[in-house]
Design a protein around this motif. Structure first.
Motif, PDB file in Angstrom:
ATOM      1  N   ALA A 174      18.950   5.230  58.279  1.00 20.11           N
ATOM      2  CA  ALA A 174      20.025   6.209  58.131  1.00 20.11           C
ATOM      3  C   ALA A 174      20.486   6.276  56.679  1.00 20.11           C
ATOM      4  N   ALA A 175      20.601   5.113  56.063  1.00 18.21           N
ATOM      5  CA  ALA A 175      20.997   5.069  54.648  1.00 18.21           C
ATOM      6  C   ALA A 175      19.931   5.700  53.765  1.00 18.21           C
ATOM      7  N   GLN A 176      18.666   5.499  54.121  1.00 17.84           N
ATOM      8  CA  GLN A 176      17.586   6.072  53.326  1.00 17.84           C
ATOM      9  C   GLN A 176      17.607   7.589  53.389  1.00 17.84           C
ATOM     10  N   GLY A 177      18.103   8.146  54.498  1.00 17.22           N
ATOM     11  CA  GLY A 177      18.234   9.594  54.584  1.00 17.22           C
ATOM     12  C   GLY A 177      19.175  10.119  53.509  1.00 17.22           C
ATOM     13  N   ILE A 178      20.266   9.391  53.299  1.00 18.04           N
ATOM     14  CA  ILE A 178      21.220   9.767  52.251  1.00 18.04           C
ATOM     15  C   ILE A 178      20.578   9.613  50.878  1.00 18.04           C
ATOM     16  N   LYS A 179      19.858   8.506  50.687  1.00 20.27           N
ATOM     17  CA  LYS A 179      19.185   8.276  49.405  1.00 20.27           C
ATOM     18  C   LYS A 179      18.110   9.322  49.151  1.00 20.27           C
ATOM     19  N   LEU A 180      17.455   9.757  50.214  1.00 24.36           N
ATOM     20  CA  LEU A 180      16.426  10.794  50.074  1.00 24.36           C
ATOM     21  C   LEU A 180      17.035  12.085  49.541  1.00 24.36           C
ATOM     22  N   ILE A 181      18.199  12.440  50.079  1.00 27.31           N
ATOM     23  CA  ILE A 181      18.891  13.650  49.610  1.00 27.31           C
ATOM     24  C   ILE A 181      19.275  13.506  48.143  1.00 27.31           C
ATOM     25  N   LEU A 182      19.780  12.318  47.781  1.00 25.90           N
ATOM     26  CA  LEU A 182      20.151  12.073  46.383  1.00 25.90           C
ATOM     27  C   LEU A 182      18.944  12.184  45.456  1.00 25.90           C
TER      28      LEU A 182
ATOM     29  N   MET B  72       6.220  11.132  41.719  1.00 25.71           N
ATOM     30  CA  MET B  72       7.557  10.925  42.241  1.00 25.71           C
ATOM     31  C   MET B  72       7.754  11.652  43.565  1.00 25.71           C
ATOM     32  N   LEU B  73       7.315  12.907  43.623  1.00 22.57           N
ATOM     33  CA  LEU B  73       7.487  13.691  44.844  1.00 22.57           C
ATOM     34  C   LEU B  73       6.649  13.148  46.000  1.00 22.57           C
ATOM     35  N   THR B  74       5.384  12.825  45.732  1.00 21.19           N
ATOM     36  CA  THR B  74       4.530  12.350  46.825  1.00 21.19           C
ATOM     37  C   THR B  74       4.955  10.977  47.324  1.00 21.19           C
ATOM     38  N   SER B  75       5.592  10.205  46.465  1.00 25.71           N
ATOM     39  CA  SER B  75       5.982   8.851  46.874  1.00 25.71           C
ATOM     40  C   SER B  75       7.352   8.802  47.525  1.00 25.71           C
ATOM     41  N   ILE B  76       8.079   9.928  47.550  1.00 31.24           N
ATOM     42  CA  ILE B  76       9.426   9.914  48.120  1.00 31.24           C
ATOM     43  C   ILE B  76       9.437   9.445  49.577  1.00 31.24           C
ATOM     44  N   PRO B  77       8.568   9.964  50.456  1.00 29.99           N
ATOM     45  CA  PRO B  77       8.610   9.478  51.841  1.00 29.99           C
ATOM     46  C   PRO B  77       8.406   7.968  51.942  1.00 29.99           C
ATOM     47  N   SER B  78       7.411   7.435  51.220  1.00 31.30           N
ATOM     48  CA  SER B  78       7.154   5.992  51.311  1.00 31.30           C
ATOM     49  C   SER B  78       8.187   5.181  50.542  1.00 31.30           C
TER      50      SER B  78
ATOM     51  N   GLN C  55      11.316   5.911  49.965  1.00 30.51           N
ATOM     52  CA  GLN C  55      12.637   5.958  50.570  1.00 30.51           C
ATOM     53  C   GLN C  55      12.664   5.403  51.996  1.00 30.51           C
ATOM     54  N   MET C  56      11.625   5.647  52.752  1.00 33.58           N
ATOM     55  CA  MET C  56      11.644   5.246  54.160  1.00 33.58           C
ATOM     56  C   MET C  56      11.025   3.873  54.422  1.00 33.58           C
ATOM     57  N   LEU C  57      10.030   3.493  53.615  1.00 30.13           N
ATOM     58  CA  LEU C  57       9.328   2.244  53.908  1.00 30.13           C
ATOM     59  C   LEU C  57      10.042   0.980  53.426  1.00 30.13           C
ATOM     60  N   PRO C  58      10.641   0.968  52.223  1.00 31.04           N
ATOM     61  CA  PRO C  58      11.300  -0.274  51.796  1.00 31.04           C
ATOM     62  C   PRO C  58      12.307  -0.844  52.784  1.00 31.04           C
ATOM     63  N   PRO C  59      13.189  -0.017  53.388  1.00 25.16           N
ATOM     64  CA  PRO C  59      14.107  -0.615  54.349  1.00 25.16           C
ATOM     65  C   PRO C  59      13.405  -1.198  55.567  1.00 25.16           C
ATOM     66  N   VAL C  60      12.335  -0.529  55.999  1.00 29.76           N
ATOM     67  CA  VAL C  60      11.574  -1.050  57.139  1.00 29.76           C
ATOM     68  C   VAL C  60      10.898  -2.362  56.761  1.00 29.76           C
TER      69      VAL C  60
ATOM     70  N   VAL D 233       1.371   3.932  61.114  1.00 29.95           N
ATOM     71  CA  VAL D 233       0.326   4.911  60.809  1.00 29.95           C
ATOM     72  C   VAL D 233       0.618   6.246  61.480  1.00 29.95           C
ATOM     73  N   LEU D 234       1.228   6.209  62.652  1.00 27.69           N
ATOM     74  CA  LEU D 234       1.541   7.430  63.390  1.00 27.69           C
ATOM     75  C   LEU D 234       2.370   8.390  62.544  1.00 27.69           C
ATOM     76  N   GLY D 235       3.351   7.865  61.822  1.00 29.31           N
ATOM     77  CA  GLY D 235       4.175   8.709  60.972  1.00 29.31           C
ATOM     78  C   GLY D 235       3.558   8.964  59.613  1.00 29.31           C
ATOM     79  N   THR D 236       2.913   7.960  59.062  1.00 29.13           N
ATOM     80  CA  THR D 236       2.364   8.060  57.702  1.00 29.13           C
ATOM     81  C   THR D 236       1.294   9.130  57.589  1.00 29.13           C
ATOM     82  N   MET D 237       0.341   9.119  58.501  1.00 24.88           N
ATOM     83  CA  MET D 237      -0.764  10.074  58.445  1.00 24.88           C
ATOM     84  C   MET D 237      -0.251  11.512  58.472  1.00 24.88           C
ATOM     85  N   PHE D 238       0.691  11.765  59.344  1.00 23.25           N
ATOM     86  CA  PHE D 238       1.224  13.119  59.506  1.00 23.25           C
ATOM     87  C   PHE D 238       1.918  13.607  58.235  1.00 23.25           C
ATOM     88  N   VAL D 239       2.794  12.773  57.680  1.00 25.10           N
ATOM     89  CA  VAL D 239       3.592  13.181  56.521  1.00 25.10           C
ATOM     90  C   VAL D 239       2.722  13.400  55.290  1.00 25.10           C
TER      91      VAL D 239
END
Length: 486
Positions: A14-22, A247-253, A255-260, A290-296
């Protein structure tokens, strides 16, 4: 433990969602206020500063997290070691700043490198505070710290850019982020180190940290060999295009992967001594990851032109082919990162160190071959060797040390890959018949289409259907009001 891990992951995501927007807001605004060469100039320096950050931590953060039991004296000693490393690296960065400027034949880098070196001094003072927060699984506090510090850095950077400071805005931003993070970590952890002491039993922790630092060092060299080669071959303009595309391609990983991963580190460490539980945990997590990573990642490759146009604006068309290539490669990072976390969790940092040396050698040869085709050839060699050589090699290598076979790891990847490739093929065909000018409208339509096609394909295949059912169960667990983090 499963409930606590799921809750922790939910809080941090949830926090990463905010960081993603920032981060997206920062990328979009700064790309319009600054030139590609400004980003390239700072990227030249971050090749060196990022390397020093690996030494600043010294692997001692994970040493604190991974240890079953640890004393105040041990953590205090590690604190002073991190502080000393940060101070030495700061002074070293200032001393070598003229050399960095000479390497790139860019005089402006002398002051930039000297200023960026302050981050080592500031960051070294809170490594152990962050480790203690993670060890205690206080991920709500960690998330608040990350958001506040990131927001402070973004605001400072944009204010500096609006003030006409040009590339200095990209220097002021990380320094502000590090300073805010250090202060808030101290306030949140409420832990004060004692003086250095002998006989605390800190030597094994230092040995573990040394192996992990070696692995991180080689891994960093591998990651930054590509931008260094691009900057050397193509100059600031080419490196600026690569920097923003990356920077753009790495945003999903990023922002979302470090907390996980931060949640998984202590979780995997708790079951490291039970091979069967560790095996089931690794295979279960791998399938869902992998289910989420491949798709994104593969969807980003198809929609690359619209994404670049939306977030970077005009004048960045040269970043599109680079973005597309890096989007394909970005599927490697979460899988490799999870395998690395698994090896560290079982205390085998030495095995990770050996693999990093192997993959670095592969990358040197690949980039050397790619350099014959210029800056883009370097990017292509980096991405394709990652997908077709380094990732399969790491899967096979990791199976020697983890209680999971190579076949089990491959079986966790293939079903999601089939569904993702089917989705990408459908999107590509749709783009041939549906012509949309607006990047916002195009992304809205095709992301919606992908969000329908991909789940349908996943439901049709038994392994991915099972993963979707388990994910639904985890979401119910996450939203359950009966579960609380103590």
């Amino acid at each position: 433990m499963k409930e606590r891990a799921v809750k922790s992951a939910g809080i941090t995501l949830a926090a990463q969602g905010i960081k993603l927007i920032l981060q997206l807001g920062s990328v979009a605004i700064l790309a319009r206020l600054l030139q590609p060469s400004d980003f390239g100039l700072i990227a030249m320096v971050t090749v060196f500063t990022g390397l020093a950050l690996q030494f600043m931590e010294g692997g001692l953060s994970m040493a604190t997290i991974q240890r079953d039991q640890i004393t105040h004296a041990q953590v205090s000693n590690l604190f002073w070691v991190n502080g000393a490393l940060g101070t030495v690296l700061c002074l070293l960065g200032i001393l070598i700043s003229p050399l960095v400027a000479t390497i790139y034949d860019e005089p402006r880098l002398t002051l930039v490198m000297a200023a960026m070196s302050l981050t080592f001094l500031i960051g070294g003072l809170s490594v152990q505070h962050d480790a203690l927060l993670r060890r205690q699984m206080r991920f709500k506090a960690i998330s608040v710290i990350d958001i506040v510090s990131m927001a402070a850095g973004v605001i400072a950077g944009i204010a500096a850019a609006l003030g006409g400071l040009e590339y200095w805005a990209l220097v002021i931003s990380p320094i502000t982020t590090f300073a805010t993070k250090t202060v808030t970590r101290w306030l949140s952890a409420r832990w004060v180190p004692s003086m250095m002491s002998r006989g605390s039993g800190v030597r094994p922790l230092l040995g573990f940290g040394a192996n992990l630092t070696g692995a991180n060092f080689i891994g960093y060299m591998a990651t930054n060999l590509t931008p260094f080669a691009i900057g050397y071959i193509g100059g600031a303009q080419s490196l600026g295009l690569f920097n923003r595309a990356n920077m753009l391609t790495s945003i999903p990983s990023s922002q979302m992967l470090p907390p996980v991963m931060n949640v998984l580190q202590p979780t995997l460490a708790r079951v490291a001594n039970d091979p069967e539980r560790l095996r089931s945990t690794i295979t279960s997590i791998m399938g869902k990851l992998v289910l989420g990573t491949m798709f994104v990642t593969l969807t980003m490759a198809v929609l690359a032109d619209w994404i670049v146009q939306l977030f970077l604006g005009s004048g960045w068309d040269g970043a599109v082919p680079i973005f597309r290539m890096l989007a394909v490669f970005s599927l490697v990072e979460p899988i490799a990162g999870f395998l690395a976390v698994s090896l560290v969790a079982i205390g085998n940092a030495k095995a990770l160190l050996r693999w990093k040396a192997i993959t670095f050698s592969i990358l040197i040869v690949s980039v050397g071959i790619g350099s014959f085709w210029g800056a883009f050839g370097v990017v292509a060699a980096y991405a394709l060797s990652g997908v077709f050589i380094r990732l399969p090699g790491f899967l096979y290598y990791a199976s020697w040390f983890l209680p999971v076979t190579f076949g089990e790891l491959i079986r966790a990847l293939v079903p999601s890959a089939i569904c993702a490739l089917g989705t990408i093929a459908a999107l590509y065909l749709l783009r041939q018949f549906i012509l949309i000018e607006s990047p916002i409208a195009g992304l809205a339509v095709f992301i919606a289409a992908a969000a329908v096609i991909y789940p349908v394909l996943c439901i049709l295949i038994k392994p991915t259907r099972r993963e979707l059912i388990e994910l639904r169960g985890l979401l119910k667990l996450l939203t359950s009001r009966k579960l609380t983090l103590k």
